[in-house]
Design a protein around this motif. Structure first.
Motif, PDB file in Angstrom:
ATOM      1  N   PRO A  84      -2.758   2.655 -13.915  1.00 28.21           N
ATOM      2  CA  PRO A  84      -1.679   3.220 -13.089  1.00 28.21           C
ATOM      3  C   PRO A  84      -1.863   2.895 -11.600  1.00 28.21           C
ATOM      4  O   PRO A  84      -2.911   3.184 -11.035  1.00 28.21           O
ATOM      5  CB  PRO A  84      -1.779   4.724 -13.347  1.00 28.21           C
ATOM      6  CG  PRO A  84      -3.186   4.959 -13.794  1.00 28.21           C
ATOM      7  CD  PRO A  84      -3.666   3.688 -14.429  1.00 28.21           C
ATOM      8  N   CYS A  85      -0.855   2.289 -10.990  1.00 30.37           N
ATOM      9  CA  CYS A  85      -0.904   1.980  -9.554  1.00 30.37           C
ATOM     10  C   CYS A  85      -0.580   3.258  -8.782  1.00 30.37           C
ATOM     11  O   CYS A  85       0.450   3.882  -9.002  1.00 30.37           O
ATOM     12  CB  CYS A  85       0.099   0.883  -9.213  1.00 30.37           C
ATOM     13  SG  CYS A  85       0.262   0.588  -7.433  1.00 30.37           S
ATOM     14  N   ARG A  86      -1.475   3.641  -7.848  1.00 31.29           N
ATOM     15  CA  ARG A  86      -1.306   4.892  -7.091  1.00 31.29           C
ATOM     16  C   ARG A  86      -0.283   4.757  -5.962  1.00 31.29           C
ATOM     17  O   ARG A  86       0.006   5.740  -5.285  1.00 31.29           O
ATOM     18  CB  ARG A  86      -2.647   5.323  -6.509  1.00 31.29           C
ATOM     19  CG  ARG A  86      -3.475   6.186  -7.440  1.00 31.29           C
ATOM     20  CD  ARG A  86      -3.788   5.538  -8.759  1.00 31.29           C
ATOM     21  NE  ARG A  86      -4.892   6.232  -9.427  1.00 31.29           N
ATOM     22  CZ  ARG A  86      -5.520   5.803 -10.468  1.00 31.29           C
ATOM     23  NH1 ARG A  86      -5.170   4.657 -11.054  1.00 31.29           N
ATOM     24  NH2 ARG A  86      -6.494   6.491 -10.991  1.00 31.29           N
ATOM     25  N   HIS A  87       0.242   3.578  -5.759  1.00 32.32           N
ATOM     26  CA  HIS A  87       1.215   3.366  -4.676  1.00 32.32           C
ATOM     27  C   HIS A  87       2.651   3.441  -5.208  1.00 32.32           C
ATOM     28  O   HIS A  87       3.469   4.192  -4.694  1.00 32.32           O
ATOM     29  CB  HIS A  87       0.938   2.005  -4.023  1.00 32.32           C
ATOM     30  CG  HIS A  87       1.758   1.715  -2.828  1.00 32.32           C
ATOM     31  ND1 HIS A  87       2.631   0.654  -2.766  1.00 32.32           N
ATOM     32  CD2 HIS A  87       1.850   2.345  -1.639  1.00 32.32           C
ATOM     33  CE1 HIS A  87       3.225   0.643  -1.580  1.00 32.32           C
ATOM     34  NE2 HIS A  87       2.771   1.654  -0.879  1.00 32.32           N
ATOM     35  N   CYS A  88       2.944   2.711  -6.281  1.00 29.37           N
ATOM     36  CA  CYS A  88       4.295   2.762  -6.871  1.00 29.37           C
ATOM     37  C   CYS A  88       4.370   3.759  -8.027  1.00 29.37           C
ATOM     38  O   CYS A  88       5.465   4.052  -8.520  1.00 29.37           O
ATOM     39  CB  CYS A  88       4.750   1.367  -7.311  1.00 29.37           C
ATOM     40  SG  CYS A  88       3.754   0.592  -8.604  1.00 29.37           S
ATOM     41  N   LEU A  89       3.201   4.303  -8.454  1.00 26.05           N
ATOM     42  CA  LEU A  89       3.116   5.295  -9.535  1.00 26.05           C
ATOM     43  C   LEU A  89       3.752   4.801 -10.834  1.00 26.05           C
ATOM     44  O   LEU A  89       4.473   5.517 -11.529  1.00 26.05           O
ATOM     45  CB  LEU A  89       3.695   6.650  -9.094  1.00 26.05           C
ATOM     46  CG  LEU A  89       2.971   7.297  -7.912  1.00 26.05           C
ATOM     47  CD1 LEU A  89       3.577   8.673  -7.590  1.00 26.05           C
ATOM     48  CD2 LEU A  89       1.471   7.420  -8.156  1.00 26.05           C
ATOM     49  N   VAL A 130      -4.648  -0.019  -7.473  1.00 25.78           N
ATOM     50  CA  VAL A 130      -3.331  -0.328  -6.908  1.00 25.78           C
ATOM     51  C   VAL A 130      -2.987  -1.756  -7.335  1.00 25.78           C
ATOM     52  O   VAL A 130      -3.881  -2.559  -7.643  1.00 25.78           O
ATOM     53  CB  VAL A 130      -3.270  -0.229  -5.359  1.00 25.78           C
ATOM     54  CG1 VAL A 130      -3.476   1.215  -4.893  1.00 25.78           C
ATOM     55  CG2 VAL A 130      -4.270  -1.164  -4.691  1.00 25.78           C
ATOM     56  N   HIS A 131      -1.701  -2.057  -7.366  1.00 28.63           N
ATOM     57  CA  HIS A 131      -1.287  -3.434  -7.626  1.00 28.63           C
ATOM     58  C   HIS A 131      -1.910  -4.376  -6.574  1.00 28.63           C
ATOM     59  O   HIS A 131      -1.950  -4.028  -5.390  1.00 28.63           O
ATOM     60  CB  HIS A 131       0.238  -3.563  -7.523  1.00 28.63           C
ATOM     61  CG  HIS A 131       0.963  -3.185  -8.775  1.00 28.63           C
ATOM     62  ND1 HIS A 131       1.800  -2.093  -8.861  1.00 28.63           N
ATOM     63  CD2 HIS A 131       0.984  -3.781  -9.997  1.00 28.63           C
ATOM     64  CE1 HIS A 131       2.308  -2.026 -10.098  1.00 28.63           C
ATOM     65  NE2 HIS A 131       1.828  -3.023 -10.804  1.00 28.63           N
ATOM     66  N   ALA A 132      -2.357  -5.535  -7.003  1.00 33.09           N
ATOM     67  CA  ALA A 132      -2.877  -6.520  -6.047  1.00 33.09           C
ATOM     68  C   ALA A 132      -1.740  -7.160  -5.258  1.00 33.09           C
ATOM     69  O   ALA A 132      -1.921  -7.545  -4.102  1.00 33.09           O
ATOM     70  CB  ALA A 132      -3.688  -7.593  -6.784  1.00 33.09           C
ATOM     71  N   PRO A 168       2.178  -7.016  -3.503  1.00 34.26           N
ATOM     72  CA  PRO A 168       2.963  -5.963  -2.854  1.00 34.26           C
ATOM     73  C   PRO A 168       3.854  -5.226  -3.861  1.00 34.26           C
ATOM     74  O   PRO A 168       4.427  -5.844  -4.759  1.00 34.26           O
ATOM     75  CB  PRO A 168       3.821  -6.735  -1.843  1.00 34.26           C
ATOM     76  CG  PRO A 168       3.038  -7.971  -1.555  1.00 34.26           C
ATOM     77  CD  PRO A 168       2.341  -8.324  -2.843  1.00 34.26           C
ATOM     78  N   CYS A 169       3.937  -3.905  -3.719  1.00 33.12           N
ATOM     79  CA  CYS A 169       4.828  -3.100  -4.558  1.00 33.12           C
ATOM     80  C   CYS A 169       5.449  -2.026  -3.672  1.00 33.12           C
ATOM     81  O   CYS A 169       4.947  -1.750  -2.589  1.00 33.12           O
ATOM     82  CB  CYS A 169       4.075  -2.498  -5.750  1.00 33.12           C
ATOM     83  SG  CYS A 169       2.726  -1.377  -5.314  1.00 33.12           S
ATOM     84  N   GLN A 170       6.536  -1.438  -4.167  1.00 32.28           N
ATOM     85  CA  GLN A 170       7.225  -0.430  -3.361  1.00 32.28           C
ATOM     86  C   GLN A 170       6.627   0.950  -3.594  1.00 32.28           C
ATOM     87  O   GLN A 170       6.469   1.380  -4.734  1.00 32.28           O
ATOM     88  CB  GLN A 170       8.727  -0.410  -3.691  1.00 32.28           C
ATOM     89  CG  GLN A 170       9.486   0.457  -2.701  1.00 32.28           C
ATOM     90  CD  GLN A 170      10.930   0.693  -3.100  1.00 32.28           C
ATOM     91  OE1 GLN A 170      11.317   0.513  -4.249  1.00 32.28           O
ATOM     92  NE2 GLN A 170      11.728   1.109  -2.126  1.00 32.28           N
TER      93      GLN A 170
HETATM   94 ZN    ZN Z   1       2.142  -0.633  -7.491  1.00 26.18          ZN
END
Ligand code: ZN
Length: 155
Positions: free
Chosen positions: A42-47, A78-80, A82-84
């Motif tokens: 799970p990416c903690r930035h885009c969830l 986190v995604h390596a 860029p993500c929103q």
């Molecule tokens: Zn992400």
């Protein structure tokens, strides 16, 4: 079910971008990995869960800052690329409704309550925690690995 009594707080974008720079610089505590399952990263930035084949960065994050009895630092993804950053902050992230533990903290970062999302709606647990005026925020973690996933504040 939607409610406006809470606000989802994803990982700040600057923390995410710093992690991407550190990984690109080859820092030893930032590992670049390739997701090999649809619901393990799970990416903690885009969830959202990284899709199989997407690159992610694994690095330590201090969800509870140092110098407190409950201080805690642990690994997050986190995604390596860029993500929103997650924007639907009044809605519990759809990808992460299952397999989570929820911990309530007071304003001094002391853990004052905890519950596993197990059959119940996460919103019900959030509402119950925030009925206690001492609850300053709620942290959501992986129930199996214990890793910090995101924070919830009062709306
Ligand atoms: Zn992400």
């Amino acid at each position: 079910m939607t409610t406006s009594k809470f606000c989802i707080v994803p990982l700040p974008t600057e923390v995410t971008e710093t992690a991407r720079r550190s990984a690109a610089n080859g820092e030893s505590d930032h590992a670049i990995m390739v997701a090999d399952s649809p619901n393990g990263y799970p990416c903690r930035h885009c969830l959202r869960f990284a899709r199989s084949g997407e690159r992610v960065i694994l690095f330590p994050y201090a969800a509870i800052p140092p110098d407190h009895p409950y201080s805690e630092s642990g690994p997050i993804f986190v995604h390596a690329e860029p993500c929103q950053r997650y924007t639907a902050t009044r809605e519990f992230p759809a990808d992460l409704r299952k397999g989570r533990a929820m911990r309530a903290y007071n304003s001094k970062f002391d853990m004052i309550d905890a519950e596993i999302v197990n059959g119940s709606e996460p919103e019900t647990i959030i509402e119950k925690f925030f009925e206690n005026p001492e609850t300053a925020f709620v942290d959501v973690r992986s129930v199996i690995r214990g890793c910090y996933t995101f924070r919830i504040q009062r709306a």
